[in-house]
Design an enzyme around this catalytic site. Structure first.
Site, PDB file in Angstrom:
ATOM      1  N   LYS A  28     -24.022  -6.686  28.774  1.00  0.00           N
ATOM      2  CA  LYS A  28     -24.707  -6.708  29.954  1.00  0.00           C
ATOM      3  C   LYS A  28     -23.968  -7.250  31.259  1.00  0.00           C
ATOM      4  CE  LYS A  28     -29.078  -8.453  31.337  1.00  0.00           C
ATOM      5  NZ  LYS A  28     -29.957  -9.901  31.269  1.00  0.00           N
ATOM      6  N   LYS A  61     -22.823 -11.314  28.274  1.00  0.00           N
ATOM      7  CA  LYS A  61     -23.756 -11.338  29.372  1.00  0.00           C
ATOM      8  C   LYS A  61     -23.107 -12.121  30.807  1.00  0.00           C
ATOM      9  CE  LYS A  61     -28.408 -12.513  31.116  1.00  0.00           C
ATOM     10  NZ  LYS A  61     -29.583 -13.131  30.674  1.00  0.00           N
ATOM     11  N   SER A  75     -31.563  -4.179  35.879  1.00  0.00           N
ATOM     12  CA  SER A  75     -32.607  -3.935  37.017  1.00  0.00           C
ATOM     13  C   SER A  75     -31.729  -3.481  38.379  1.00  0.00           C
ATOM     14  CB  SER A  75     -33.344  -4.969  37.402  1.00  0.00           C
ATOM     15  OG  SER A  75     -32.573  -6.302  37.656  1.00  0.00           O
TER      16      SER A  75
HETATM   17  C1  PBG Z   1     -33.528 -13.339  31.017  1.00  0.00           C
HETATM   18  C2  PBG Z   1     -32.917 -12.074  31.228  1.00  0.00           C
HETATM   19  C3  PBG Z   1     -32.482 -11.585  32.344  1.00  0.00           C
HETATM   20  C4  PBG Z   1     -32.269 -10.162  32.225  1.00  0.00           C
HETATM   21  C5  PBG Z   1     -32.915  -9.883  30.841  1.00  0.00           C
HETATM   22  N1  PBG Z   1     -33.117 -10.950  30.511  1.00  0.00           N
HETATM   23  C6  PBG Z   1     -32.340 -12.251  33.774  1.00  0.00           C
HETATM   24  C7  PBG Z   1     -31.437 -13.094  33.960  1.00  0.00           C
HETATM   25  O1  PBG Z   1     -30.558 -13.520  33.119  1.00  0.00           O
HETATM   26  O2  PBG Z   1     -31.233 -13.914  34.969  1.00  0.00           O
HETATM   27  C8  PBG Z   1     -31.828  -9.119  33.290  1.00  0.00           C
HETATM   28  C9  PBG Z   1     -32.380  -7.892  33.055  1.00  0.00           C
HETATM   29  C10 PBG Z   1     -32.327  -7.015  34.251  1.00  0.00           C
HETATM   30  O3  PBG Z   1     -31.888  -7.141  35.513  1.00  0.00           O
HETATM   31  O4  PBG Z   1     -32.799  -5.857  34.061  1.00  0.00           O
HETATM   32  N2  PBG Z   1     -32.459 -14.389  30.926  1.00  0.00           N
END
Ligand code: PBG
Length: 327
Positions: free
Chosen positions: A247, A194, A273
């Site tokens: 991701k 991630k 998103s």
């Molecule tokens: C929680 C999380 C996030 C996303 C999924 N789980 C946000 C982040 O890491 O700031 C992002 C998902 C998306 O942008 O659709 N940590």
């Protein structure tokens, strides 16, 4: 003209083109992320994600029914609590928002496959994904909390948990607590790879989870790195992950392909998103054809090797597969 090799031969008609496709897509590989909020009678559109909503528990079933009808059988829940504190206690409360969502979803739709995002940022006042020591997220202290969160989600009915915090060792910590409590068969899908990404912007608006100070670069990965993705994925394999996630998706297809080559577990990709928002925004301005872009983007993720695809477009993609437009 002498030419015995003519690639165009296989492109002469739609039936043949479909016959020789290298990439096949299936609705059963789609996972739909959803935002569930405290309150009643709520279905509010997320301004930065047109067409996506925050649902209260009583409104959630209507959305789930539609989703199942479209042929998407799996969801990932994100909770939006009423109260936050420094240690994100709402994330592991027995009557926490996401725990209530699991109970209700499994009660009404026993066959719906429900996945829990295990993280703290939606539940902490500071918006970071762990317990703070000063302004630094304390890795090992956070592990106990993540394990508690995962266990409480599974006890509430989650079929699978997916830690997204990027602490070192969390897959092992979660695997241990689940096993100690008899949940030997509950899989862990690790957000192993991630990246610290601006593509999460709209999600943080949707979930109210932006960090109050600083950023997430001390725990999420630096997007200049690719070999490190394999290191992260291998570590989680050793700790007992069942599925490895990459991701974001769209700008990270090289990573996806590499992880798929190196790791012998199912690989998931999360089209986040910001990817959704960019497509919606460009389409609403008439700059691109929304349906065509959704299809092409989804196919590219499958072509790069995904086995599971998390996307806010899941119901739409299911429809396009039904129509024979892709897949
Ligand atoms: C929680 C999380 C996030 C996303 C999924 N789980 C946000 C982040 O890491 O700031 C992002 C998902 C998306 O942008 O659709 N940590």
């Amino acid at each position: 003209m002498e030419m015995n090799i003519r690639p165009r031969r296989l492109r002469t008609g739609v039936t043949l083109r479909k016959m020789v496709r290298e990439t096949r897509m299936d609705k059963s590989s789609l996972i739909y992320p959803m935002f569930i909020k405290e309150g009643a009678g709520i279905q509010e559109e997320i301004p930065t994600m047109p067409g996506q909503y925050r649902y209260s528990i009583d409104r959630m079933p209507y959305a789930l029914e539609k989703l199942l009808k479209a042929g998407v059988g799996s969801v990932m829940f994100f909770g939006i609590p009423d109260h936050k504190d420094a240690c994100g206690s709402g994330a592991y409360a027995e009557d926490g928002i996401v725990q209530k969502a699991f109970r209700e979803a499994k009660k009404q739709f026993p066959d719906l496959y429900c996945i829990g995002d295990v993280c703290m940022c939606e539940y902490t006042t500071h918006g970071h994904c762990g317990i703070l020591r000063g302004e630094y997220v304390d890795n090992d202290k956070t592990l106990d909390y993540l394990a508690k969160i995962a266990l409480s989600q599974v006890q509430a009915g989650a079929d699978m948990v997916a830690p997204s915090d990027m602490m070192d060792g969390r897959v092992g910590a979660i695997r241990s607590i689940l096993d100690e409590n008899g949940y030997l068969e509950t899989p862990v899908m690790s957000y192993a790879v991630k990246y610290a990404s601006a593509f999460y912007g709209p999600f943080r608006d949707a979930a109210g989870s932006a960090p109050a100070f600083g950023d997430r670069k001390s725990y999420q990965m630096d997007y200049h790195n690719s070999r490190e993705a394999v290191k992260e994925a291998l570590l989680d394999v050793e700790e007992g992950a069942d599925i490895i996630m990459v991701k974001p998706a769209m700008s990270y297809l090289d990573i996806l392909s590499k992880v798929k080559d190196e790791i012998h577990l199912p690989v998931a990709a999360y089209s986040v998103s910001g990817e959704y928002a960019m497509i919606k925004a460009a389409a609403s301005l008439g700059y691109v054809d929304e349906a065509a872009i959704i299809c092409e983007t989804a196919a590219s993720a499958y072509r790069a090797g995904v086995n599971l695809y998390l996307t806010y477009f899941a119901p739409k993609i299911a429809g396009f597969i039904d129509e024979g437009r892709i897949g």
